[in-house]
Design a protein around this motif. Structure first.
Motif, PDB file in Angstrom:
ATOM      1  N   TYR A 163       0.847  -1.188   0.000  1.00 39.97           N
ATOM      2  CA  TYR A 163       0.000   0.000   0.000  1.00 39.97           C
ATOM      3  C   TYR A 163       0.883   1.238   0.000  1.00 39.97           C
ATOM      4  O   TYR A 163       1.958   1.231   0.614  1.00 39.97           O
ATOM      5  N   GLU A 168      -7.820   3.480   4.037  1.00 41.87           N
ATOM      6  CA  GLU A 168      -8.516   2.202   4.122  1.00 41.87           C
ATOM      7  C   GLU A 168      -8.712   1.747   5.560  1.00 41.87           C
ATOM      8  O   GLU A 168      -9.644   1.001   5.851  1.00 41.87           O
ATOM      9  N   ARG A 201      -9.065  -5.456  -1.974  1.00 43.12           N
ATOM     10  CA  ARG A 201      -8.602  -4.661  -3.112  1.00 43.12           C
ATOM     11  C   ARG A 201      -8.861  -5.419  -4.414  1.00 43.12           C
ATOM     12  O   ARG A 201      -8.789  -6.638  -4.467  1.00 43.12           O
ATOM     13  N   ASP A 246      -3.069   5.664   0.973  1.00 43.27           N
ATOM     14  CA  ASP A 246      -4.114   4.671   0.705  1.00 43.27           C
ATOM     15  C   ASP A 246      -4.376   3.806   1.934  1.00 43.27           C
ATOM     16  O   ASP A 246      -5.522   3.481   2.250  1.00 43.27           O
TER      17      ASP A 246
END
Length: 323
Positions: free
Chosen positions: A129, A137, A232, A133
């Motif tokens: 990641y 998340e 994802r 991000d």
């Protein structure tokens, strides 16, 4: 298991034939954990909890500290490395890696660069990641990040990086997410399987293969989200299959069980998008092999439904006993 040890659970019985651990907490509450492996455990050796024994053993085998140091030295844009799990028999480890937002590569490209055998016999399967991000998340997908915090071992982190704890996920929230995940994946997979069938009847193989790839990856992503919360959408067949093997073995054998070498080779070509042959104009596969592939996808979907039912059964038990 670690969570139950932390709340003072005392093991009463263990049955490997039905995949359940049965235990009681100190205040008398019964706790059942669904297990998907059949490893034998020593329930009576309390000198060192099994989880710590495993951590110590894996540390000796994989030398996590050296691995993290080597990765950070080779890729200076890495800001955080967290060990999520390992498969000792496959010399495979799974680190969660956070990288600088400014790095000029996509997370998939970074993962491909890191994933190699450059560190000796150890095979790294990174989940990558960018920091921004990841922080976003943590707020929107606390199920996965709660698992990261619970199961992960931090190997390296920048001194300026602060990772907040995710929101607590209630049993009700967990159940609702699983139901939505399975409903959407099941509906999409069934639709794709119908399209595959239609194209095979018309001998439109390339179109059928395209929908096969979408179908198998839909089921893979569903299985991973059901088990880990990781949702994802940028994974590919080979990478998704590697992540699945972190928590269960049986998914690895569905596609290739009872097939000959030629069929297995064609399946690999079909489902791994990075392999160019399915896209080539001269690529051919016998219709019978493609029809077998459809049956394998059906089996894959059935196995994922079993996983979903296991997860829901445990959550419903938890709601009934602890609500």
């Amino acid at each position: 298991m670690v969570e139950q040890l932390a709340i003072g659970a005392v093991w009463e019985t263990l049955t490997t034939n039905n995949g359940h651990h049965l235990s009681y907490t100190k205040d008398g509450r019964k706790v059942i954990t669904l297990m998907e492996d059949t490893e034998n455990y020593n329930l009576y050796d309390w000198k060192l909890p099994r989880a710590l024994k495993r951590k110590n053993r894996l540390e000796k085998e994989f030398k996590f500290g050296e691995m993290a140091e080597t990765l950070v030295k080779e890729f200076p844009f890495i800001r955080h490395v967290c060990h999520l799990g390992a498969l000792p028999y496959a010399d495979r480890i799974y680190p969660l890696i956070l990288v600088d937002d400014q790095v000029g590569l996509t997370e998939v490209e970074i993962s491909d660069k890191i994933q190699s055998d450059r560190l000796g016999k150890t095979f790294i399967v990174p989940i990558v990641y960018k920091v921004k991000d990841a922080l976003n998340e943590i707020k929107t997908n606390p199920r996965f990040w709660e698992w990261v915090v619970y199961a992960g071992i931090v190997l390296y982190t920048d001194q300026d990086l602060v990772i907040p704890n995710p929101e607590y996920v209630t049993v009700e929230m967990h159940k609702a997410v699983l139901e939505r995940c399975w409903k959407n994946a099941h509906k999409e997979s069934r639709s794709l399987l119908k399209r595959i069938e239609t194209h095979l009847k018309k001998d439109e193989y390339k179109s059928a293969i395209s929908f096969m790839i979408k179908a198998i990856e839909t089921v893979q992503r569903c299985a991973i989200e059901l088990k880990l919360g990781y949702n994802r959408q940028d994974g590919r067949f080979a990478k998704l299959q590697q992540i699945i093997s972190l928590f269960t073995d049986d998914y690895q054998y569905i596609l290739y069980k009872d097939t000959d070498d030629e069929t297995e080779f064609v399946f690999y070509n079909l489902f791994d998008k990075r392999y160019p042959k399915p896209k080539a104009k001269n690529f051919k596969a016998e219709k019978s092999i493609l029809e077998t592939a459809v049956k394998k996808i059906e089996q894959y979907l059935s196995r994922t439904e079993k996983l979903y039912n296991q997860q829901i059964a445990f959550l419903e038990y938890s709601l009934g006993k602890f609500s």
